[in-house]
Design an enzyme around this catalytic site. Structure first.
Site, PDB file in Angstrom:
ATOM      1  N   ASP A  17       1.337  -1.282   0.293  1.00  0.00           N
ATOM      2  CA  ASP A  17       0.095  -0.157  -0.100  1.00  0.00           C
ATOM      3  C   ASP A  17       0.749   1.236   0.086  1.00  0.00           C
ATOM      4  O   ASP A  17       1.946   1.376   0.822  1.00  0.00           O
ATOM      5  CB  ASP A  17      -1.245   0.066   1.104  1.00  0.00           C
ATOM      6  CG  ASP A  17      -1.641   1.241   0.981  1.00  0.00           C
ATOM      7  OD1 ASP A  17      -2.113   1.193  -0.168  1.00  0.00           O
ATOM      8  OD2 ASP A  17      -2.968   1.551   2.023  1.00  0.00           O
ATOM      9  N   GLY A  20       0.057   5.140  -4.600  1.00  0.00           N
ATOM     10  CA  GLY A  20      -0.315   6.167  -5.411  1.00  0.00           C
ATOM     11  C   GLY A  20       0.157   8.220  -4.657  1.00  0.00           C
ATOM     12  O   GLY A  20       0.958   8.447  -5.374  1.00  0.00           O
ATOM     13  N   TRP A  22       2.895   7.697  -2.905  1.00  0.00           N
ATOM     14  CA  TRP A  22       4.757   7.279  -3.078  1.00  0.00           C
ATOM     15  C   TRP A  22       4.631   8.624  -4.935  1.00  0.00           C
ATOM     16  O   TRP A  22       5.719   9.512  -5.088  1.00  0.00           O
ATOM     17  CB  TRP A  22       4.790   6.397  -3.233  1.00  0.00           C
ATOM     18  CG  TRP A  22       6.711   6.185  -3.785  1.00  0.00           C
ATOM     19  CD1 TRP A  22       7.615   6.462  -2.564  1.00  0.00           C
ATOM     20  CD2 TRP A  22       7.395   5.588  -5.062  1.00  0.00           C
ATOM     21  NE1 TRP A  22       8.290   6.341  -4.031  1.00  0.00           N
ATOM     22  CE2 TRP A  22       8.243   5.897  -5.084  1.00  0.00           C
ATOM     23  CE3 TRP A  22       6.264   6.669  -6.330  1.00  0.00           C
ATOM     24  CZ2 TRP A  22       8.869   6.765  -5.885  1.00  0.00           C
ATOM     25  CZ3 TRP A  22       7.666   6.765  -7.655  1.00  0.00           C
ATOM     26  CH2 TRP A  22       8.395   6.347  -7.224  1.00  0.00           C
ATOM     27  N   ARG A  30      -0.256   8.698 -10.342  1.00  0.00           N
ATOM     28  CA  ARG A  30      -0.434   6.898  -9.624  1.00  0.00           C
ATOM     29  C   ARG A  30      -0.108   6.051 -10.579  1.00  0.00           C
ATOM     30  O   ARG A  30       0.206   4.690 -10.051  1.00  0.00           O
ATOM     31  CB  ARG A  30      -2.151   6.868  -9.329  1.00  0.00           C
ATOM     32  CG  ARG A  30      -3.094   8.352  -8.774  1.00  0.00           C
ATOM     33  CD  ARG A  30      -4.112   7.884  -7.959  1.00  0.00           C
ATOM     34  NE  ARG A  30      -4.382   6.573  -7.452  1.00  0.00           N
ATOM     35  CZ  ARG A  30      -4.050   6.416  -6.174  1.00  0.00           C
ATOM     36  NH1 ARG A  30      -3.902   6.924  -4.909  1.00  0.00           N
ATOM     37  NH2 ARG A  30      -4.607   5.199  -5.138  1.00  0.00           N
ATOM     38  N   HIS A  34       2.249   2.695  -9.224  1.00  0.00           N
ATOM     39  CA  HIS A  34       2.232   1.199  -9.688  1.00  0.00           C
ATOM     40  C   HIS A  34       3.128   0.637  -9.868  1.00  0.00           C
ATOM     41  O   HIS A  34       3.993  -0.973  -9.925  1.00  0.00           O
ATOM     42  CB  HIS A  34       0.387   1.321  -9.889  1.00  0.00           C
ATOM     43  CG  HIS A  34      -0.248   1.654  -9.545  1.00  0.00           C
ATOM     44  ND1 HIS A  34      -0.909   1.224  -8.181  1.00  0.00           N
ATOM     45  CD2 HIS A  34      -1.508   2.435  -9.592  1.00  0.00           C
ATOM     46  CE1 HIS A  34      -1.555   2.140  -7.600  1.00  0.00           C
ATOM     47  NE2 HIS A  34      -2.357   2.459  -8.533  1.00  0.00           N
ATOM     48  N   THR A  63     -10.747  -6.909  -4.480  1.00  0.00           N
ATOM     49  CA  THR A  63     -11.863  -6.740  -4.951  1.00  0.00           C
ATOM     50  C   THR A  63     -12.716  -5.531  -4.996  1.00  0.00           C
ATOM     51  O   THR A  63     -13.485  -4.957  -5.852  1.00  0.00           O
ATOM     52  CB  THR A  63     -13.135  -8.402  -4.103  1.00  0.00           C
ATOM     53  OG1 THR A  63     -13.024  -7.349  -3.464  1.00  0.00           O
ATOM     54  CG2 THR A  63     -12.915  -9.385  -4.550  1.00  0.00           C
ATOM     55  N   ASN A  65     -11.194  -2.383  -5.403  1.00  0.00           N
ATOM     56  CA  ASN A  65     -10.245  -2.088  -5.839  1.00  0.00           C
ATOM     57  C   ASN A  65     -10.183  -1.026  -6.960  1.00  0.00           C
ATOM     58  O   ASN A  65     -10.591  -0.220  -7.995  1.00  0.00           O
ATOM     59  CB  ASN A  65      -9.032  -1.970  -6.169  1.00  0.00           C
ATOM     60  CG  ASN A  65      -7.846  -2.139  -4.687  1.00  0.00           C
ATOM     61  OD1 ASN A  65      -7.059  -2.735  -4.605  1.00  0.00           O
ATOM     62  ND2 ASN A  65      -8.315  -1.392  -4.146  1.00  0.00           N
ATOM     63  N   ARG A  68     -12.398   1.962  -8.199  1.00  0.00           N
ATOM     64  CA  ARG A  68     -11.310   2.756  -8.464  1.00  0.00           C
ATOM     65  C   ARG A  68     -12.061   3.218 -10.017  1.00  0.00           C
ATOM     66  O   ARG A  68     -12.610   2.317 -11.055  1.00  0.00           O
ATOM     67  CB  ARG A  68      -9.829   2.790  -8.124  1.00  0.00           C
ATOM     68  CG  ARG A  68      -9.382   2.538  -7.097  1.00  0.00           C
ATOM     69  CD  ARG A  68      -8.099   2.168  -6.720  1.00  0.00           C
ATOM     70  NE  ARG A  68      -7.844   2.288  -5.420  1.00  0.00           N
ATOM     71  CZ  ARG A  68      -6.624   1.711  -5.043  1.00  0.00           C
ATOM     72  NH1 ARG A  68      -5.143   2.524  -5.257  1.00  0.00           N
ATOM     73  NH2 ARG A  68      -6.462   1.556  -3.449  1.00  0.00           N
ATOM     74  N   SER A 192      -8.548  -4.586   5.412  1.00  0.00           N
ATOM     75  CA  SER A 192      -8.211  -4.622   4.135  1.00  0.00           C
ATOM     76  C   SER A 192      -9.250  -5.533   3.735  1.00  0.00           C
ATOM     77  O   SER A 192      -9.045  -6.001   1.731  1.00  0.00           O
ATOM     78  CB  SER A 192      -7.787  -3.452   3.106  1.00  0.00           C
ATOM     79  OG  SER A 192      -7.919  -2.617   3.453  1.00  0.00           O
TER      80      SER A 192
HETATM   81  C1  IPE Z   1      -5.090  -2.876   0.193  1.00  0.00           C
HETATM   82  O1  IPE Z   1      -5.379  -1.215  -0.310  1.00  0.00           O
HETATM   83  C2  IPE Z   1      -5.863  -3.164  -1.261  1.00  0.00           C
HETATM   84  C3  IPE Z   1      -4.939  -3.805  -1.734  1.00  0.00           C
HETATM   85  C4  IPE Z   1      -3.154  -3.317  -1.274  1.00  0.00           C
HETATM   86  C5  IPE Z   1      -3.970  -4.955  -3.156  1.00  0.00           C
HETATM   87  P1  IPE Z   1      -6.287  -0.229   0.152  1.00  0.00           P
HETATM   88  O2  IPE Z   1      -5.704   1.201  -0.315  1.00  0.00           O
HETATM   89  O3  IPE Z   1      -7.018  -0.418  -1.359  1.00  0.00           O
HETATM   90  O4  IPE Z   1      -7.130   0.247   1.105  1.00  0.00           O
HETATM   91  P2  IPE Z   1      -7.864   1.583   1.731  1.00  0.00           P
HETATM   92  O5  IPE Z   1      -8.801   0.988   0.971  1.00  0.00           O
HETATM   93  O6  IPE Z   1      -7.546   1.739   2.040  1.00  0.00           O
HETATM   94  O7  IPE Z   1      -8.272   0.491   2.864  1.00  0.00           O
HETATM   95  C1  IPE Z   2      -1.812   0.162  -3.487  1.00  0.00           C
HETATM   96  O1  IPE Z   2      -1.609   1.306  -3.133  1.00  0.00           O
HETATM   97  C2  IPE Z   2      -1.647  -1.070  -4.969  1.00  0.00           C
HETATM   98  C3  IPE Z   2      -3.441  -0.977  -4.782  1.00  0.00           C
HETATM   99  C4  IPE Z   2      -4.344  -0.900  -3.990  1.00  0.00           C
HETATM  100  C5  IPE Z   2      -3.924  -1.299  -6.266  1.00  0.00           C
HETATM  101  P1  IPE Z   2      -2.520   2.362  -3.714  1.00  0.00           P
HETATM  102  O2  IPE Z   2      -3.415   2.990  -5.357  1.00  0.00           O
HETATM  103  O3  IPE Z   2      -3.690   1.879  -2.537  1.00  0.00           O
HETATM  104  O4  IPE Z   2      -1.451   3.466  -3.064  1.00  0.00           O
HETATM  105  P2  IPE Z   2      -2.491   4.731  -2.309  1.00  0.00           P
HETATM  106  O5  IPE Z   2      -2.719   4.438  -0.510  1.00  0.00           O
HETATM  107  O6  IPE Z   2      -3.411   5.603  -2.846  1.00  0.00           O
HETATM  108  O7  IPE Z   2      -1.429   5.339  -1.798  1.00  0.00           O
HETATM  109 MG    MG Z   3      -4.211   2.349  -0.275  1.00  0.00          MG
END
Ligand code: IPE
Ligand code: IPE
Ligand code: MG
Length: 240
Positions: A17, A20, A22, A30, A34, A63, A65, A68, A192
């Site tokens: 996690d 984005g 970072w 974003r 990734h 599931t 995600n 988004r 999560s």
């Molecule tokens: C958890 O991260 C899912 C993954 C890392 C794949 P999220 O960024 O989706 O979690 P929430 O929304 O902050 O709980």
């Molecule tokens: C984790 O990074 C990867 C996925 C959940 C796909 P995020 O995309 O959740 O990054 P943040 O939490 O928004 O920084």
């Molecule tokens: Mg996240």
């Protein structure tokens, strides 16, 4: 760090996690986050397995995600499609058995076929299992297991009285040992919807570091912390 001197987990799970944030902090998109996260995952996985840990589960896309933006979901899907070949080469180089966990319904046939090929080609490697959780949700996994169980009971393949924890574990996406250590990067202190069954007695380690910045020495710190924990599993440590 000398890994022979510390108590090691067998199964490490990582909630990847902060990709984005970072990127946003650096004025990047974003998607760049990734991409960087994927690169780091490869380096870190190699490092972790070579320290003697036998199982890694990585939470890559949940599931939830799918909520988004279309553009972000599409980018992550295309990143996965692009990287599958690299994952196959990497698993052969490192002699890693690859498995994928998650619902396949939103993945393209091309992705599903390539995943099958990776799983098939690496299935005989022993000692390093890499469980990539993509399109994964723990509630979905438990419901899918419950449906398979009901089916097997209805078909006479399973005697319901024989269903215990060990048997239930066999109905999950993968038959894995319980998670010993869960690491979540990115600062949130929640699960999560990740591996709720498998995490029941895991030690939890949360760090504010965004995943692309979580390097070998950060992993060492998590292991040092883990080795200091007193895992009692509900019993009592009579020596203290
Ligand atoms: C958890 O991260 C899912 C993954 C890392 C794949 P999220 O960024 O989706 O979690 P929430 O929304 O902050 O709980
Ligand atoms: C984790 O990074 C990867 C996925 C959940 C796909 P995020 O995309 O959740 O990054 P943040 O939490 O928004 O920084
Ligand atoms: Mg996240």
């Amino acid at each position: 760090m000398d890994y022979t001197k510390v108590k090691l987990p067998s199964h490490v799970a990582i909630i990847v996690d902060g990709n984005g944030r970072w990127a946003t902090n650096r004025g990047l998109s974003r998607s760049d986050g990734h991409k960087e996260g994927f690169l780091n995952l490869k380096n870190l996985t190699k490092y972790i397995f070579n320290r003697g840990i036998t199982h890694i589960s990585a939470y890559l896309f949940s599931t939830e995600n799918f909520k988004r933006s279309k553009a972000e979901v599409a980018y992550i899907m295309s990143l996965l499609t692009d990287k599958l070949k690299e994952i196959l080469v990497f698993c052969h180089e490192e002699k890693i058995k690859a498995v994928f966990s998650g619902r396949l319904e939103n993945l393209s046939d091309k992705v599903i076929n390539t995943m099958d090929k990776i799983v098939n080609e690496t299935k005989d490697y022993e000692g390093k299992t890499f469980n990539m959780c993509f399109g994964y949700g723990s509630h979905a996994e438990i419901i899918d297991a419950a449906k398979k169980i009901v089916n097997d009971v209805n078909n006479g393949k399973l005697n319901i009285d024989k269903l215990d924890e060990e048997m239930f574990n066999k109905y999950l996406y993968q038959e894995l040992p319980p998670v010993d250590l869960l690491i979540r990067t990115g600062g949130e202190q929640r699960l999560s919807n990740f591996m709720l069954w498998q995490l029941s007695y895991a030690e939890l380690y949360f760090t504010k570091t965004y995943f692309p910045d979580f390097k070998e020495n950060d992993f060492d710190k998590a292991i040092i912390e883990y080795s200091r924990r007193d895992r009692r599993f509900g019993g009592i440590d009579y020596e203290n």
